[in-house]
Design a protein around this motif. Sequence first.
Motif, PDB file in Angstrom:
ATOM      1  N   UNK A 122      44.117  57.172  47.100  1.00  0.00           N
ATOM      2  CA  UNK A 122      43.234  56.383  45.606  1.00  0.00           C
ATOM      3  C   UNK A 122      41.762  56.579  45.811  1.00  0.00           C
ATOM      4  N   UNK A 123      40.880  57.692  44.803  1.00  0.00           N
ATOM      5  CA  UNK A 123      39.540  57.187  45.281  1.00  0.00           C
ATOM      6  C   UNK A 123      39.439  58.167  46.768  1.00  0.00           C
ATOM      7  N   UNK A 124      40.374  57.864  46.999  1.00  0.00           N
ATOM      8  CA  UNK A 124      39.713  59.007  49.098  1.00  0.00           C
ATOM      9  C   UNK A 124      39.318  57.881  49.856  1.00  0.00           C
ATOM     10  N   UNK A 125      40.191  56.220  49.383  1.00  0.00           N
ATOM     11  CA  UNK A 125      39.085  55.090  49.866  1.00  0.00           C
ATOM     12  C   UNK A 125      39.887  54.937  50.853  1.00  0.00           C
ATOM     13  N   UNK A 330      45.021  47.134  44.560  1.00  0.00           N
ATOM     14  CA  UNK A 330      44.645  46.296  44.766  1.00  0.00           C
ATOM     15  C   UNK A 330      43.025  45.961  45.907  1.00  0.00           C
ATOM     16  N   UNK A 331      42.927  47.028  46.477  1.00  0.00           N
ATOM     17  CA  UNK A 331      41.542  47.020  47.050  1.00  0.00           C
ATOM     18  C   UNK A 331      40.529  47.693  46.370  1.00  0.00           C
ATOM     19  N   UNK A 332      41.513  48.699  45.319  1.00  0.00           N
ATOM     20  CA  UNK A 332      40.019  49.665  44.805  1.00  0.00           C
ATOM     21  C   UNK A 332      39.718  49.191  43.311  1.00  0.00           C
ATOM     22  N   UNK A 333      41.114  47.962  43.197  1.00  0.00           N
ATOM     23  CA  UNK A 333      40.620  47.661  41.414  1.00  0.00           C
ATOM     24  C   UNK A 333      39.335  45.912  42.667  1.00  0.00           C
ATOM     25  N   UNK A 334      39.367  46.368  43.417  1.00  0.00           N
ATOM     26  CA  UNK A 334      38.642  44.702  44.103  1.00  0.00           C
ATOM     27  C   UNK A 334      37.053  45.251  44.019  1.00  0.00           C
ATOM     28  N   UNK A 335      36.622  46.455  44.649  1.00  0.00           N
ATOM     29  CA  UNK A 335      36.103  47.745  44.685  1.00  0.00           C
ATOM     30  C   UNK A 335      34.955  47.669  43.554  1.00  0.00           C
ATOM     31  N   UNK A 336      36.057  48.442  42.773  1.00  0.00           N
ATOM     32  CA  UNK A 336      35.267  48.193  41.290  1.00  0.00           C
ATOM     33  C   UNK A 336      34.769  47.302  40.538  1.00  0.00           C
ATOM     34  N   UNK A 337      34.989  46.179  40.467  1.00  0.00           N
ATOM     35  CA  UNK A 337      35.032  44.556  40.618  1.00  0.00           C
ATOM     36  C   UNK A 337      33.455  44.115  41.094  1.00  0.00           C
ATOM     37  N   UNK A 338      33.425  44.318  42.346  1.00  0.00           N
ATOM     38  CA  UNK A 338      32.286  44.041  43.608  1.00  0.00           C
ATOM     39  C   UNK A 338      31.659  45.346  42.599  1.00  0.00           C
ATOM     40  N   UNK A 339      31.560  46.512  42.412  1.00  0.00           N
ATOM     41  CA  UNK A 339      30.605  47.570  41.520  1.00  0.00           C
ATOM     42  C   UNK A 339      30.065  46.828  40.420  1.00  0.00           C
ATOM     43  N   UNK A 340      31.069  46.571  39.838  1.00  0.00           N
ATOM     44  CA  UNK A 340      30.321  46.027  38.155  1.00  0.00           C
ATOM     45  C   UNK A 340      29.311  45.062  38.415  1.00  0.00           C
ATOM     46  N   UNK A 341      29.903  44.070  39.390  1.00  0.00           N
ATOM     47  CA  UNK A 341      28.508  42.937  39.879  1.00  0.00           C
ATOM     48  C   UNK A 341      27.769  43.131  39.976  1.00  0.00           C
TER      49      UNK A 341
END
Length: 464
Positions: A122-125, A330-341
């Motif tokens: 997912x997203x190359x992550x 989950x790990x990707x969603x965690x990264x997205x939320x970090x980026x939004x913060x």
Amino acid sequence: MTGLLDGSVGDLVAAVLAGEVDPAELVQAAAARIEARDPGVGAVVLLDPDRALRRLRRGRRPAGPLAGLPYLVKDLHAEVDGLPLTRGSRLFAGLPPAGTSTLVARLEAAGALVIGRTSSPEFGLNISTEPVLYGATRNPWDPRRSAGGSSGGAAAAVAAGMVPAAHASDSGGSIRIPAAWCGLIGFKPTRGRNPAGPYRVDDWGGLSHEHAITRTVADSALLLAVTAGPALGEPYGVPADRAHPHPLTVGVLVDTPSGDPVAPAYRRAVDECAAALAALGHRLVPLPAVSAAGRLGPVLGTVIAGHVAAMVDDLARATGRQAGPDTVEPAVLDLIERGRRADAVTQVRATLELRRLAGELAAALAAVDLVLTPTTACPAPRLGELHTDRSAAELFQQIFTISPFVGMFNVTGGPAVSLPWGLDDDAMPVGLQLAGHPGADHTVLGVAADLERRHPDRVRLRRP
């Protein structure tokens, strides 16, 4: 005819240009191979040979330097008209492509026939290709193990004999790691050597580069000759390819900045390859662990988080699709939320720190022409070990432990190739990395070709 799928791009194209084989028959043969072999591998997520056959019916017989080559494009980054691009994510499943990227258009203009897409995490992550959307890609050398990532589908397809080469991309080792674990050639060009646009402007702050995974160094050079060159709107220029006098000074780097161990078989392979380079007349010098490489993790995490968050928020505005537990791992969603913060100041500081670290890395390697390292610190892990059911920080920490040598060259922008160097004690491929300063693409490929020519038993591996 089907034997051409087991060989090099150069041999296949020569047969097509000589009229010995019909391109449509090659497309059909590759599709049949994929249908027969992929169920046990999981490399190909979309197969559409009719797209290529329609192109053949509309035009004349292919006559370019890639005439008749059946080609697979990674399910990340490169847009292809008619082939959906899911980025390995349920969030993007079923969306139409924007068009055809400049790089793919150049491949097709040279005679390549795109027949499908290969799997990506997912997203190359991740450096293992196990997206929830498609399931695991298995290593053809040992189906219990990872084929690597994020170009794991590309590497597995080539290693399993489905196609002679496949498109790949590399934002932190994603061409080189799967090439190493699948016993293939994986070259990441200098930043900007290949075009990324027009639909992808600047993924991950210049870290992401596109090229291919191949069976021979010559095939990688051939594909690069077709795709490389300036294009309108590209944000990065490319330094001139510096002419390096013979002999070269090659720095040998086997120690990790964290002090984590490197597998003994990988250290032995570096020693053997260093001796082979010395026999070619090059000067070998030991390099200490590069401390700046050990500080990349948090900075890269911030930069990547911002880019991924922007991508999914743009998708939400355009389609209404939202990133959540049902659509993103989950790990990707965690990264997205970090980026939004993160605010704009945080993102700018991370980007500036990334540029400072690039300068430190360049200074640490300035005294040598090339760097020789293991591609990874250890062999391909078992499937499931690099899982995304946790935080992004935990996943990235494991990735940097397994792969401490490759990301620095995404940061400097310099070219780097992974080439096989025999097998380890478990009969799995060992990959070694040769890397250079920005612009030294032909030097890196030239030395890799010398090693391939002098030591075909180590470099040209054949899966049992």
